[in-house]
Scaffold this motif. Structure first.
Motif, PDB file in Angstrom:
ATOM      1  N   GLY A  41       0.778  -1.234   0.000  1.00 39.85           N
ATOM      2  CA  GLY A  41       0.000   0.000   0.000  1.00 39.85           C
ATOM      3  C   GLY A  41       0.803   1.273   0.000  1.00 39.85           C
ATOM      4  N   ALA A  42       2.032   1.228   0.552  1.00 38.32           N
ATOM      5  CA  ALA A  42       2.812   2.462   0.679  1.00 38.32           C
ATOM      6  C   ALA A  42       4.301   2.261   0.426  1.00 38.32           C
ATOM      7  CB  ALA A  42       2.599   3.065   2.065  1.00 38.32           C
ATOM      8  N   GLN A  43       4.701   1.091  -0.014  1.00 34.50           N
ATOM      9  CA  GLN A  43       6.109   0.767  -0.243  1.00 34.50           C
ATOM     10  C   GLN A  43       6.948   1.054   1.003  1.00 34.50           C
ATOM     11  OE1 GLN A  43       4.343   2.610  -2.833  1.00 34.50           O
ATOM     12  NE2 GLN A  43       3.851   0.505  -3.368  1.00 34.50           N
ATOM     13  N   LEU A  44       6.412   0.650   2.153  1.00 37.07           N
ATOM     14  CA  LEU A  44       7.103   0.840   3.429  1.00 37.07           C
ATOM     15  C   LEU A  44       7.459  -0.503   4.044  1.00 37.07           C
ATOM     16  CD1 LEU A  44       4.852   3.606   4.990  1.00 37.07           C
ATOM     17  CD2 LEU A  44       7.208   3.870   4.235  1.00 37.07           C
ATOM     18  N   GLU A  45       8.671  -0.593   4.569  1.00 36.36           N
ATOM     19  CA  GLU A  45       9.064  -1.767   5.337  1.00 36.36           C
ATOM     20  C   GLU A  45       8.938  -1.403   6.810  1.00 36.36           C
ATOM     21  OE1 GLU A  45      12.673  -3.694   4.248  1.00 36.36           O
ATOM     22  OE2 GLU A  45      12.322  -3.353   2.118  1.00 36.36           O
ATOM     23  N   VAL A  46       8.262  -2.264   7.560  1.00 32.93           N
ATOM     24  CA  VAL A  46       8.042  -1.994   8.976  1.00 32.93           C
ATOM     25  C   VAL A  46       9.137  -2.647   9.816  1.00 32.93           C
ATOM     26  CG1 VAL A  46       5.551  -1.778   8.661  1.00 32.93           C
ATOM     27  CG2 VAL A  46       6.499  -3.972   9.308  1.00 32.93           C
ATOM     28  N   GLU A  47       9.387  -2.063  10.970  1.00 34.94           N
ATOM     29  CA  GLU A  47      10.358  -2.627  11.915  1.00 34.94           C
ATOM     30  C   GLU A  47       9.781  -3.887  12.562  1.00 34.94           C
ATOM     31  OE1 GLU A  47      13.967  -2.733  13.855  1.00 34.94           O
ATOM     32  OE2 GLU A  47      13.402  -1.222  12.410  1.00 34.94           O
ATOM     33  N   SER A  48       8.524  -3.794  13.011  1.00 38.51           N
ATOM     34  CA  SER A  48       7.868  -4.950  13.635  1.00 38.51           C
ATOM     35  C   SER A  48       6.359  -4.773  13.600  1.00 38.51           C
ATOM     36  CB  SER A  48       8.334  -5.127  15.087  1.00 38.51           C
ATOM     37  OG  SER A  48       7.930  -4.018  15.867  1.00 38.51           O
ATOM     38  N   VAL A  49       5.663  -5.903  13.684  1.00 37.08           N
ATOM     39  CA  VAL A  49       4.199  -5.916  13.717  1.00 37.08           C
ATOM     40  C   VAL A  49       3.768  -6.918  14.781  1.00 37.08           C
ATOM     41  CG1 VAL A  49       2.070  -6.471  12.476  1.00 37.08           C
ATOM     42  CG2 VAL A  49       3.966  -5.425  11.252  1.00 37.08           C
ATOM     43  N   GLU A  50       2.794  -6.525  15.583  1.00 32.63           N
ATOM     44  CA  GLU A  50       2.186  -7.452  16.527  1.00 32.63           C
ATOM     45  C   GLU A  50       0.671  -7.342  16.383  1.00 32.63           C
ATOM     46  OE1 GLU A  50       1.791  -8.532  21.265  1.00 32.63           O
ATOM     47  OE2 GLU A  50       3.039  -6.859  20.662  1.00 32.63           O
ATOM     48  N   VAL A  51       0.059  -8.394  15.826  1.00 35.91           N
ATOM     49  CA  VAL A  51      -1.401  -8.461  15.760  1.00 35.91           C
ATOM     50  C   VAL A  51      -1.861  -8.917  17.139  1.00 35.91           C
ATOM     51  CG1 VAL A  51      -3.370  -9.625  14.718  1.00 35.91           C
ATOM     52  CG2 VAL A  51      -1.462  -8.919  13.282  1.00 35.91           C
ATOM     53  N   LEU A  52      -2.737  -8.134  17.762  1.00 33.43           N
ATOM     54  CA  LEU A  52      -3.178  -8.436  19.122  1.00 33.43           C
ATOM     55  C   LEU A  52      -4.211  -9.548  19.115  1.00 33.43           C
ATOM     56  CD1 LEU A  52      -3.390  -4.803  20.489  1.00 33.43           C
ATOM     57  CD2 LEU A  52      -1.464  -6.367  20.504  1.00 33.43           C
ATOM     58  N   LYS A  53      -4.133 -10.393  20.137  1.00 31.29           N
ATOM     59  CA  LYS A  53      -5.040 -11.536  20.252  1.00 31.29           C
ATOM     60  C   LYS A  53      -5.672 -11.540  21.630  1.00 31.29           C
ATOM     61  CE  LYS A  53      -2.339 -14.109  16.997  1.00 31.29           C
ATOM     62  NZ  LYS A  53      -1.495 -15.233  16.706  1.00 31.29           N
ATOM     63  N   MET A  54      -6.876 -12.087  21.682  1.00 27.51           N
ATOM     64  CA  MET A  54      -7.554 -12.202  22.975  1.00 27.51           C
ATOM     65  C   MET A  54      -7.748 -13.677  23.278  1.00 27.51           C
ATOM     66  SD  MET A  54     -11.340 -10.879  21.987  1.00 27.51           S
ATOM     67  CE  MET A  54     -12.088 -11.360  20.454  1.00 27.51           C
ATOM     68  N   GLY A  55      -7.709 -13.997  24.550  1.00 26.80           N
ATOM     69  CA  GLY A  55      -7.879 -15.374  24.965  1.00 26.80           C
ATOM     70  C   GLY A  55      -9.324 -15.840  24.786  1.00 26.80           C
ATOM     71  N   MET A  56      -9.458 -17.081  24.386  1.00 28.62           N
ATOM     72  CA  MET A  56     -10.760 -17.706  24.189  1.00 28.62           C
ATOM     73  C   MET A  56     -10.805 -18.960  25.066  1.00 28.62           C
ATOM     74  SD  MET A  56     -12.144 -15.685  21.967  1.00 28.62           S
ATOM     75  CE  MET A  56     -13.558 -16.551  21.342  1.00 28.62           C
ATOM     76  N   PRO A  57     -11.986 -19.554  25.216  1.00 30.04           N
ATOM     77  CA  PRO A  57     -12.073 -20.789  26.006  1.00 30.04           C
ATOM     78  C   PRO A  57     -11.147 -21.881  25.451  1.00 30.04           C
ATOM     79  CG  PRO A  57     -14.255 -19.944  25.488  1.00 30.04           C
ATOM     80  CD  PRO A  57     -13.268 -19.115  24.717  1.00 30.04           C
ATOM     81  N   HIS A  58     -10.722 -22.750  26.318  1.00 29.88           N
ATOM     82  CA  HIS A  58      -9.874 -23.897  25.978  1.00 29.88           C
ATOM     83  C   HIS A  58      -8.493 -23.471  25.494  1.00 29.88           C
ATOM     84  CE1 HIS A  58     -13.543 -26.169  26.465  1.00 29.88           C
ATOM     85  NE2 HIS A  58     -14.117 -25.438  25.514  1.00 29.88           N
ATOM     86  N   GLY A  59      -8.027 -22.300  25.895  1.00 26.51           N
ATOM     87  CA  GLY A  59      -6.684 -21.850  25.573  1.00 26.51           C
ATOM     88  C   GLY A  59      -6.471 -21.332  24.172  1.00 26.51           C
ATOM     89  N   HIS A  60      -7.514 -21.240  23.383  1.00 23.66           N
ATOM     90  CA  HIS A  60      -7.384 -20.725  22.025  1.00 23.66           C
ATOM     91  C   HIS A  60      -7.274 -19.207  22.060  1.00 23.66           C
ATOM     92  CE1 HIS A  60      -8.276 -24.607  20.282  1.00 23.66           C
ATOM     93  NE2 HIS A  60      -9.303 -24.709  21.096  1.00 23.66           N
ATOM     94  N   LYS A  61      -6.601 -18.660  21.074  1.00 25.61           N
ATOM     95  CA  LYS A  61      -6.494 -17.204  20.952  1.00 25.61           C
ATOM     96  C   LYS A  61      -7.028 -16.790  19.595  1.00 25.61           C
ATOM     97  CE  LYS A  61      -2.971 -16.383  24.272  1.00 25.61           C
ATOM     98  NZ  LYS A  61      -1.953 -15.498  24.707  1.00 25.61           N
ATOM     99  N   LYS A  62      -7.705 -15.647  19.578  1.00 21.39           N
ATOM    100  CA  LYS A  62      -8.308 -15.129  18.354  1.00 21.39           C
ATOM    101  C   LYS A  62      -7.872 -13.683  18.192  1.00 21.39           C
ATOM    102  CE  LYS A  62     -12.880 -14.122  16.491  1.00 21.39           C
ATOM    103  NZ  LYS A  62     -14.300 -14.137  16.740  1.00 21.39           N
ATOM    104  N   THR A  63      -7.572 -13.283  16.943  1.00 22.59           N
ATOM    105  CA  THR A  63      -7.213 -11.890  16.733  1.00 22.59           C
ATOM    106  C   THR A  63      -8.430 -11.018  16.997  1.00 22.59           C
ATOM    107  OG1 THR A  63      -7.726 -11.917  14.388  1.00 22.59           O
ATOM    108  CG2 THR A  63      -5.475 -12.473  14.995  1.00 22.59           C
ATOM    109  N   CYS A  64      -8.175  -9.794  17.420  1.00 24.06           N
ATOM    110  CA  CYS A  64      -9.274  -8.898  17.771  1.00 24.06           C
ATOM    111  C   CYS A  64      -9.351  -7.685  16.839  1.00 24.06           C
ATOM    112  CB  CYS A  64      -9.183  -8.479  19.228  1.00 24.06           C
ATOM    113  SG  CYS A  64      -7.634  -7.712  19.689  1.00 24.06           S
ATOM    114  N   GLY A  65      -8.690  -7.753  15.684  1.00 25.65           N
ATOM    115  CA  GLY A  65      -8.784  -6.668  14.711  1.00 25.65           C
ATOM    116  C   GLY A  65      -7.877  -5.489  14.985  1.00 25.65           C
ATOM    117  N   LEU A  66      -6.906  -5.679  15.884  1.00 25.41           N
ATOM    118  CA  LEU A  66      -5.986  -4.600  16.260  1.00 25.41           C
ATOM    119  C   LEU A  66      -4.542  -5.041  16.045  1.00 25.41           C
ATOM    120  CD1 LEU A  66      -7.620  -3.719  19.685  1.00 25.41           C
ATOM    121  CD2 LEU A  66      -7.941  -2.507  17.529  1.00 25.41           C
TER     122      LEU A  66
END
Length: 96
Positions: A41-66
């Motif tokens: 989208g912008a020809q930019l290289e990022v230093e780092s990315v962390e997609v945030l996740k929230m805990g779900m039942p049974h230890g599963h994690k799901k991204t939360c759109g952030l």
């Protein structure tokens, strides 16, 4: 004058000027996907990315759109804000 407990704990760390907070991401995205979107989208290289996740039942994690994206320079931050706010990712406009 004595410092109160509230005053002692209410000081905030200065915000990192190279960090962007991204929202409205599809739940299917990964760190790599967000990094690729910034390059496409912008020809930019990022230093780092962390997609945030929230805990779900049974230890599963799901991204939360952030995600937290760290850019390499302040010029990259400005370009990313200009080019990536509203950029479509899997049909959803990201909010930078």
């Amino acid at each position: 004058m004595a410092e109160t407990a509230h005053a002692k704990h209410s000081s905030k760390q200065p915000r990192d000027p190279l960090v962007l907070y991204i929202s409205n991401l599809p739940h299917e995205v990964s760190d790599h996907f967000v990094s690729d979107a910034f390059y496409e989208g912008a020809q930019l290289e990022v230093e780092s990315v962390e997609v945030l996740k929230m805990g779900m039942p049974h230890g599963h994690k799901k991204t939360c759109g952030l995600a937290v994206v760290k850019m390499r320079t302040e010029a990259d931050v400005a370009k990313a804000k200009e080019k990536m706010d509203g950029y479509s990712v899997l049909g959803r406009p990201m909010i930078v």
